[in-house]
Design a protein around this motif. Sequence first.
Motif, PDB file in Angstrom:
ATOM      1  N   PHE A 291      -8.035  -3.952   1.153  1.00  0.00           N
ATOM      2  CA  PHE A 291      -6.470  -3.271   1.560  1.00  0.00           C
ATOM      3  C   PHE A 291      -5.688  -3.509   0.322  1.00  0.00           C
ATOM      4  N   HIS A 292      -5.629  -4.603  -0.088  1.00  0.00           N
ATOM      5  CA  HIS A 292      -4.837  -4.997  -1.109  1.00  0.00           C
ATOM      6  C   HIS A 292      -5.301  -4.599  -2.554  1.00  0.00           C
ATOM      7  N   ASN A 295      -4.065  -1.013  -2.251  1.00  0.00           N
ATOM      8  CA  ASN A 295      -2.768  -0.188  -2.001  1.00  0.00           C
ATOM      9  C   ASN A 295      -1.825  -1.320  -2.611  1.00  0.00           C
ATOM     10  N   ASP A 296      -0.531  -0.724  -2.609  1.00  0.00           N
ATOM     11  CA  ASP A 296       0.466  -1.483  -3.110  1.00  0.00           C
ATOM     12  C   ASP A 296       1.244  -2.148  -1.871  1.00  0.00           C
ATOM     13  N   VAL A 297       0.958  -3.296  -1.443  1.00  0.00           N
ATOM     14  CA  VAL A 297       1.266  -3.846  -0.049  1.00  0.00           C
ATOM     15  C   VAL A 297       2.746  -4.011   0.188  1.00  0.00           C
ATOM     16  N   GLN A 299       4.540  -1.400  -0.370  1.00  0.00           N
ATOM     17  CA  GLN A 299       4.896   0.098  -0.261  1.00  0.00           C
ATOM     18  C   GLN A 299       4.555   0.407   1.095  1.00  0.00           C
ATOM     19  N   LEU A 300       3.926  -0.482   1.839  1.00  0.00           N
ATOM     20  CA  LEU A 300       3.181   0.113   3.124  1.00  0.00           C
ATOM     21  C   LEU A 300       4.181   0.536   4.183  1.00  0.00           C
ATOM     22  N   ASP A 301       3.781   1.531   5.104  1.00  0.00           N
ATOM     23  CA  ASP A 301       4.640   1.756   6.024  1.00  0.00           C
ATOM     24  C   ASP A 301       4.161   0.992   7.218  1.00  0.00           C
ATOM     25  N   GLU A 302       4.914   1.210   8.362  1.00  0.00           N
ATOM     26  CA  GLU A 302       4.900   0.259   9.495  1.00  0.00           C
ATOM     27  C   GLU A 302       3.378   0.152   9.999  1.00  0.00           C
ATOM     28  N   SER A 304       0.600   0.915   8.520  1.00  0.00           N
ATOM     29  CA  SER A 304      -0.365   0.167   7.638  1.00  0.00           C
ATOM     30  C   SER A 304      -0.163  -1.377   7.731  1.00  0.00           C
ATOM     31  N   MET A 305       1.026  -1.761   7.768  1.00  0.00           N
ATOM     32  CA  MET A 305       1.139  -2.926   7.788  1.00  0.00           C
ATOM     33  C   MET A 305       0.670  -3.773   9.109  1.00  0.00           C
ATOM     34  N   LEU A 308      -2.848  -4.285   8.465  1.00  0.00           N
ATOM     35  CA  LEU A 308      -3.038  -5.504   7.811  1.00  0.00           C
ATOM     36  C   LEU A 308      -2.808  -6.582   8.563  1.00  0.00           C
TER      37      LEU A 308
END
Length: 338
Positions: A291-292, A295-297, A299-302, A304-305, A308
Amino acid sequence: MIREIKEQFTEEILTEAIKRYDINNDSIRSLGGYESFVYEYQKNNVFYILKISHTIRRSINNIRGEIEFLNFLSNKGLAVSNAVPSTRGNMVEEIAADNGSFLAISYEMALGNEVSGDDWNESLYEKWGEFLGKIHHATKGYEGSNPALKRQAWDQEVQLKAEKYLRPDDAMIPILKERLAKLTSLPKSKDTYGLTHTDFHQSNFYLHNGHIYLFDFDDCSYTYFIHDIGITLCYALFCPFKEFENKAEYYKLFFRHFMKGYLKENTIQEEEIEYLHDSIKLRYALMYVYFHQANDVSQLDEASMNWLQELQRVAASGDPMLPIDFVQEFKSIYTSIH
């Protein structure tokens, strides 16, 4: 998709790959891709797959090692998608990029159809286990033609990804090392460890006349057979293609039939089964690392966070992954067939 790869990919790269395999532009369509760019195309009324990877992930020799293993399994009678040469007669085509090279490979399209909810039953579970057992049994006799083509060991690749894509203070790093240390404490022998698929989930095979046709060996590596089983269980148990009201009963049902099929083709010891929960947790840790990568962690939406964080929570937990005693279930299965 790894960001460094995605940023370098251009239409010119795709055009050059199409040229080298003499593909009609009108016949090609994108299938997306998780770690490589994947396309379907047709030639002489036959369907093929074009995969474009990058040397950030794989070297040419690494892919040649994959192709050699595919040929080995095919010669053993297993239904796998073999690679086909380019118009130049190359099994791998290298296309220069700004940072490294893109690598184009073409494969036969697997026969059959995607697995559906209607297929998701005891018969499939058993065939699935049987196919994996055949791979594990066959690979005990596998010897590559050239040391330069040897595929990577699973733990070497994992460690490289973690150090490259996680922050030095990320709590997952010591967790990942702990999971690795526990699994690598198992003894290595031809009966416990070898070159295998390492990504045998339900989206990487088709069903053709009721039989499994396996593809996407991009992640094939040397690993423990019990870890390979754990990878399959991780996806099959947590992401089945149909809903089950009683999930605990489904877990047991799948495991019983899967292992019944597996034991038709290969043996495994009770001591190895004890590591299944840890193997599944390790897969969650690897998904966290990936996932890292992709993605740019920051800039994740809720949603996706939250996902993670759930990956990290599951991987770090000391509790069993599932409400199932794999060892006791295995004993029952083993007793019933002997």
